[in-house]
Write an enzyme that holds these catalytic residues in place. Structure first.
Site, PDB file in Angstrom:
ATOM      1  N   SER A  97     -25.746  35.863 114.923  1.00  0.00           N
ATOM      2  CA  SER A  97     -25.929  34.474 115.333  1.00  0.00           C
ATOM      3  C   SER A  97     -25.915  33.591 114.090  1.00  0.00           C
ATOM      4  CB  SER A  97     -27.231  34.315 116.113  1.00  0.00           C
ATOM      5  OG  SER A  97     -28.283  34.973 115.462  1.00  0.00           O
ATOM      6  N   CYS A  98     -25.576  32.338 114.283  1.00  0.00           N
ATOM      7  CA  CYS A  98     -25.411  31.422 113.156  1.00  0.00           C
ATOM      8  C   CYS A  98     -26.727  31.235 112.416  1.00  0.00           C
ATOM      9  CB  CYS A  98     -24.858  30.106 113.639  1.00  0.00           C
ATOM     10  SG  CYS A  98     -23.071  30.254 113.777  1.00  0.00           S
ATOM     11  N   PRO A  99     -26.690  31.072 111.098  1.00  0.00           N
ATOM     12  CA  PRO A  99     -25.479  30.857 110.273  1.00  0.00           C
ATOM     13  C   PRO A  99     -24.839  32.132 109.731  1.00  0.00           C
ATOM     14  CG  PRO A  99     -27.408  30.617 108.906  1.00  0.00           C
ATOM     15  CD  PRO A  99     -27.910  30.992 110.283  1.00  0.00           C
ATOM     16  N   GLU A 100     -25.250  33.317 110.196  1.00  0.00           N
ATOM     17  CA  GLU A 100     -24.754  34.541 109.563  1.00  0.00           C
ATOM     18  C   GLU A 100     -23.231  34.680 109.536  1.00  0.00           C
ATOM     19  OE1 GLU A 100     -26.629  38.379 110.185  1.00  0.00           O
ATOM     20  OE2 GLU A 100     -28.404  37.314 110.870  1.00  0.00           O
TER      21      GLU A 100
ATOM     22  N   ASN B 243     -18.414  27.052 114.183  1.00  0.00           N
ATOM     23  CA  ASN B 243     -18.971  26.914 112.834  1.00  0.00           C
ATOM     24  C   ASN B 243     -18.085  27.561 111.775  1.00  0.00           C
ATOM     25  OD1 ASN B 243     -21.087  25.509 113.910  1.00  0.00           O
ATOM     26  ND2 ASN B 243     -22.552  27.183 113.786  1.00  0.00           N
TER      27      ASN B 243
END
Lengths: 70, 360
Positions: free
Chosen positions: A11-14, A42
């Site tokens: 999940s973001c920001p990964e 993103n």
């Protein structure tokens, strides 16, 4: 052969961080695999700001983003 | 997502938040995920602080608004399995920090728009906490990947919120409602629900997140999400001026205290914990609506954290922080730091042990 970054399940920001790290090798082409719309948007936004064009293909359970140096 | 889309979303949320205070919500509390989950914990008999008990329809609306729009846009996706118990603990301590400051990041933004200067101190702490989280993200922090889950796993939190609303309208006598204090101040039920549904849908579409805004600027110099954050402040400010609710200064602010050190440290804990969770308390509610079981667990952690805060006198009041609360915030900062260190530096070992393809 493009470097493949598998960010499925992240999940973001990964996914963006993984892409950012990979882009440090300055290759002309990368493939990023993500499985959610937020990550797709993103990573796309980040790749564009880093000077890559982004092509998206939707597969069974994931998005395949192809980053090409523009 | 374009910057102006985020700004427009923030503006709409700012207007709705001010309208809710005009219609009865407490000052600068059109929305507060922390305060409202605390009120829900009270309504459910999980704590017995008499002034903060109410089944807030805004929370129910936020989850269901995100749920419905996610279904409509085919983005409802049951997933989970990314260190759920760690997320529970992080959610718990995010709530401890928020109730030290008296507000989640969204309410901090609304307090800024209401002229509350204590929120400026909170904001500085919040940015410091996010900075700490970003440091670990850059070093490789990860709570591990999620996996596809069954529909039931992703639908539980929306279902539970439907049940909460049914209790509120059909069987209110089983719940507890404050007769005085912030818990007794609320807009009419259906308006609150509608406000939650609209904001939930907007937040789902735009991925608006108070933590994400500052995090993305620090990590990627990406200002997109921050536009929503700034728009809420500007519009809430204008709205409060028009509604005659603008009050500039430190003292006498609604549901707030003036202890700078603890406003700072409370929000440091919220910022740090939320970055590790991947989003602010609002974002956790929205992700729960999208079927994210990990966020659902974080929300449950926050709900239980809120109950603990009042049962053990950790939460601040208008008079200021409590001694117990200060100890809890320090413990929270230590626990969150340990989690950050463990999930950053233990990763290489774990990677070597885990095969790339799960073995059946």
């Amino acid at each position: 052969m493009a470097q493949i970054i598998d960010a499925c399940g992240r999940s973001c920001p990964e996914p963006v961080l993984m892409t950012k790290k990979a882009l440090e090798s300055h290759e002309a082409r990368y493939e990023v695999l993500v499985d959610n719309n937020t990550a797709r948007q993103n990573v796309t936004r980040f790749a564009k700001s880093a000077g890559y064009t982004v092509g998206v293909t939707e597969e069974a359970d994931l998005f395949r983003l192809v980053l090409t140096k523009s | 997502m374009k910057k102006w889309t985020l700004a427009l979303a923030g503006a709409v949320i700012g207007v709705i938040a001010v309208l809710l205070t005009v219609l009865g919500n407490p000052g600068n509390m059109g929305f507060c995920i922390a305060c409202f989950e605390r009120d829900i914990a009270g309504a459910l008999h999980l704590h017995s602080a008499e002034v903060v008990q109410y089944m807030r329809p805004e929370i129910i609306g936020l989850v269901l608004g995100a749920f419905l729009i996610a279904i409509a846009k085919k983005e409802f996706k049951p997933q989970g399995g990314s260190s759920p118990v760690t997320r529970f603990v992080l959610g718990f301590f995010v709530m401890v920090g928020a109730l030290m400051f008296l507000g989640c990041p969204l309410r901090m933004v609304l307090r800024l728009g209401g002229g509350d200067l204590n929120a400026v101190v909170g904001l500085v702490g919040f940015v410091a906490g996010i900075g700490a989280g970003v440091f670990f993200l850059n070093k490789g922090f990860s709570l591990k990947r999620t996996y596809r889950q069954t529909i039931a796993e992703g639908a539980w939190l929306p279902v539970i919120n439907v049940a909460f609303f049914a209790l509120l309208v059909a069987f209110p006598s089983v719940l507890i409602f404050s007769t005085s204090g912030p818990g007794a101040s609320h807009a009419p039920i259906w308006i609150s629900l509608l406000a939650g549904l609209v904001v939930g849908a907007i937040a789902q579409r735009t991925r608006l997140c108070m933590v994400g805004g500052i995090r993305d600027v620090l990590l990627f110099k990406d200002w997109t999400l921050l536009c929503g954050f700034v728009a809420i402040i500007v519009v809430a400010l204008i709205g409060n001026l028009i509604a005659g609710k603008f009050l500039f200064g430190f003292a006498g602010q609604p549901v707030a205290h003036t202890d700078g050190v603890w406003n700072f440290l409370g929000m440091t804990l919220v910022g740090f914990g939320s970055v590790l969770l991947g989003g602010c308390p609002l974002r956790q509610l929205i992700l729960s609506g999208e079927g994210n079981a990990d966020s659902s667990i974080s929300v449950v952690g926050m709900l239980l954290g809120a109950a603990f805060c009042h049962n053990f006198k950790l939460a601040s009041s208008g008079e200021g922080p409590t001694a117990n609360g200060k100890i809890a915030v320090i413990i929270g900062l230590v626990v969150v730091t340990v989690i950050a260190v463990v999930y950053t530096f233990n990763k290489k070992k774990a990677k070597a042990e885990t095969p790339a393809v799960p073995v059946a």
